[in-house]
Design a protein around this motif. Structure first.
Motif, mmCIF file in Angstrom:
data_model
loop_
_atom_site.group_PDB
_atom_site.id
_atom_site.type_symbol
_atom_site.label_atom_id
_atom_site.label_comp_id
_atom_site.label_asym_id
_atom_site.label_seq_id
_atom_site.Cartn_x
_atom_site.Cartn_y
_atom_site.Cartn_z
ATOM 1 N N ALA A 5 0.858 -1.186 0.000
ATOM 2 C CA ALA A 5 0.000 0.000 0.000
ATOM 3 C C ALA A 5 0.893 1.235 0.000
ATOM 4 O O ALA A 5 1.821 1.336 0.805
ATOM 5 C CB ALA A 5 -0.926 0.006 1.217
ATOM 6 N N TRP A 6 0.590 2.166 -0.916
ATOM 7 C CA TRP A 6 1.457 3.336 -1.053
ATOM 8 C C TRP A 6 0.676 4.544 -1.533
ATOM 9 O O TRP A 6 -0.013 4.482 -2.552
ATOM 10 C CB TRP A 6 2.585 3.024 -2.049
ATOM 11 C CG TRP A 6 3.653 4.082 -2.135
ATOM 12 C CD1 TRP A 6 3.988 4.994 -1.184
ATOM 13 C CD2 TRP A 6 4.530 4.326 -3.230
ATOM 14 N NE1 TRP A 6 5.032 5.804 -1.613
ATOM 15 C CE2 TRP A 6 5.383 5.402 -2.873
ATOM 16 C CE3 TRP A 6 4.693 3.744 -4.492
ATOM 17 C CZ2 TRP A 6 6.357 5.894 -3.720
ATOM 18 C CZ3 TRP A 6 5.664 4.239 -5.334
ATOM 19 C CH2 TRP A 6 6.500 5.295 -4.948
ATOM 20 N N LEU A 34 -2.725 1.634 -4.490
ATOM 21 C CA LEU A 34 -2.090 2.930 -4.678
ATOM 22 C C LEU A 34 -3.128 4.027 -4.484
ATOM 23 O O LEU A 34 -4.257 3.908 -4.958
ATOM 24 C CB LEU A 34 -1.487 3.041 -6.077
ATOM 25 C CG LEU A 34 -0.472 1.963 -6.473
ATOM 26 C CD1 LEU A 34 -0.101 2.103 -7.943
ATOM 27 C CD2 LEU A 34 0.775 2.058 -5.606
ATOM 28 N N SER A 35 -2.727 5.084 -3.790
ATOM 29 C CA SER A 35 -3.639 6.211 -3.600
ATOM 30 C C SER A 35 -2.976 7.506 -4.046
ATOM 31 O O SER A 35 -1.745 7.605 -4.102
ATOM 32 C CB SER A 35 -4.069 6.322 -2.127
ATOM 33 O OG SER A 35 -2.959 6.495 -1.276
ATOM 34 N N GLU A 36 -3.803 8.464 -4.363
ATOM 35 C CA GLU A 36 -3.388 9.804 -4.793
ATOM 36 C C GLU A 36 -2.446 9.741 -6.001
ATOM 37 O O GLU A 36 -1.435 10.423 -6.063
ATOM 38 C CB GLU A 36 -2.729 10.563 -3.639
ATOM 39 C CG GLU A 36 -2.983 12.046 -3.705
ATOM 40 C CD GLU A 36 -2.439 12.823 -2.523
ATOM 41 O OE1 GLU A 36 -2.485 14.048 -2.601
ATOM 42 O OE2 GLU A 36 -1.975 12.208 -1.551
ATOM 43 N N MET A 37 -2.814 8.923 -6.994
ATOM 44 C CA MET A 37 -1.952 8.797 -8.181
ATOM 45 C C MET A 37 -2.117 9.956 -9.153
ATOM 46 O O MET A 37 -1.257 10.207 -9.965
ATOM 47 C CB MET A 37 -2.224 7.497 -8.933
ATOM 48 C CG MET A 37 -1.918 6.247 -8.173
ATOM 49 S SD MET A 37 -3.357 5.788 -7.262
ATOM 50 C CE MET A 37 -4.581 5.771 -8.527
ATOM 51 N N LYS A 38 -3.287 10.616 -9.115
ATOM 52 C CA LYS A 38 -3.553 11.767 -9.985
ATOM 53 C C LYS A 38 -3.535 11.398 -11.468
ATOM 54 O O LYS A 38 -3.223 12.231 -12.326
ATOM 55 C CB LYS A 38 -2.555 12.896 -9.704
ATOM 56 C CG LYS A 38 -2.510 13.322 -8.246
ATOM 57 C CD LYS A 38 -1.452 14.373 -7.990
ATOM 58 C CE LYS A 38 -1.382 14.721 -6.511
ATOM 59 N NZ LYS A 38 -0.353 15.724 -6.218
ATOM 60 N N LYS A 39 -3.842 10.137 -11.763
ATOM 61 C CA LYS A 39 -3.876 9.656 -13.144
ATOM 62 C C LYS A 39 -5.151 8.861 -13.382
ATOM 63 O O LYS A 39 -5.704 8.251 -12.460
ATOM 64 C CB LYS A 39 -2.659 8.777 -13.442
ATOM 65 C CG LYS A 39 -1.333 9.537 -13.459
ATOM 66 C CD LYS A 39 -1.261 10.483 -14.642
ATOM 67 C CE LYS A 39 0.076 11.199 -14.711
ATOM 68 N NZ LYS A 39 0.130 12.137 -15.851
ATOM 69 N N ASN A 40 -5.607 8.833 -14.635
ATOM 70 C CA ASN A 40 -6.842 8.118 -14.931
ATOM 71 C C ASN A 40 -6.593 6.634 -15.189
ATOM 72 O O ASN A 40 -5.456 6.173 -15.247
ATOM 73 C CB ASN A 40 -7.558 8.770 -16.122
ATOM 74 C CG ASN A 40 -6.725 8.744 -17.390
ATOM 75 O OD1 ASN A 40 -5.903 7.847 -17.593
ATOM 76 N ND2 ASN A 40 -6.941 9.711 -18.260
#
Length: 270
Positions: A5-6, A34-40
């Motif tokens: 988890a990252w 994964l969190s807060e990747m800011k990608k679709n």
């Protein structure tokens, strides 16, 4: 078996993608969150394909902020129970056997959302009779020892979280490798470090996986450290046996070293 988890703080940076790949190679996880990747989703699917995961589920970011991704291997079956921009709640089974309810979280950073978030998660337990594990960035400092630098912790925020753990019957799984999972990447008097990422487990989960441990990996290309849940514990490394290489005989210093050793005091073990 392991789960990664990252809070990756975006996956557009080549250094972040490289750090992710290195982590996946080292721990070979069954599941990666994964969190807060800011990608679709389209962008993330390309990265997933290069890392040999077979299953996936996404919560797309709002604008350029947030976003959640869950990847798993062919050995894992995952049923999505519920989801939002702050969590993915799942039922996980490995090789056809029920494993547990696993909730992957990215806790809200805003005060106005925190209390309701933990109240909602508390209801999940009431709807489930299986073992429960929560993993991810909870975005709350639970006690003052979990923070170094900056202002004192918000006691109200901490109490909301502690009340949730108490009512839900959860305990925190210790994480080896460091005290803090986030830093503001500043130095000296401006430096702040906090333990924001956690692994929470129910007592029946703990009994089912008595060797489970959490591991903190070095932070690279993000202000958060990846956390790894290793279900079967760390394996001890075998000591390598000394092997004499015949090519050493071709070097003159080999004879010198052997002669000096034989000429020394036999009782000298240094």
């Amino acid at each position: 078996m392991s789960i990664v988890a990252w809070n990756a703080r975006g996956l557009g940076n080549p250094n972040t993608k490289r750090a992710l790949k290195d982590t996946l190679i080292k721990y070979n996880p069954l599941i990666t969150f994964l969190s807060e990747m800011k990608k679709n989703q389209k962008y993330l699917e390309r990265i997933k394909a290069t890392n040999k995961f077979s299953g996936s589920f996404y919560v797309n970011p709002r604008g350029i902020a947030g976003g959640l991704a869950l990847w798993w291997t062919e050995n894992v079956s995952i049923k999505i129970l519920r989801e939002s921009v702050k969590f993915i709640d799942t039922l996980v089974s490995v090789n056809g056997e029920d494993l547990c309810q696993c909730t992957f979280v990215y806790g809200p950073p805003y005060t106005s959302e925190k209390q309701q978030f933990w109240a909602n998660l508390q209801n999940f337990r009431h709807c489930s009779t299986v073992k429960w594990c929560i993993i991810g960035d909870i975005n709350i400092v639970a006690n003052q020892n979990d923070k170094d630098g900056g202002a004192p912790i918000n006691r109200s925020h901490a109490q909301w979280f502690l009340d949730f753990m108490d009512v839900s019957g959860l305990i925190e799984l210790p994480i080896k490798g460091g005290m803090f999972t986030w830093s503001n990447l500043r130095c000296d008097n401006d430096a702040i470090a906090e333990k924001l990422d956690k692994i929470l487990i129910s007592s029946d989960w703990s009994l089912a996986f008595p060797k489970a441990i959490g591991v903190l990996k070095a932070a690279v290309a993000s202000d958060h450290n990846p956390i790894i849940l290793i279900l079967d514990g760390m394996r001890k490394k075998r000591k390598k046996m000394f092997k004499f290489e015949s090519r050493w005989l071709l070097k003159e210093e080999c004879y010198t070293s052997v002669s000096e050793a034989w000429a020394g005091n036999p009782s000298d073990n240094s």
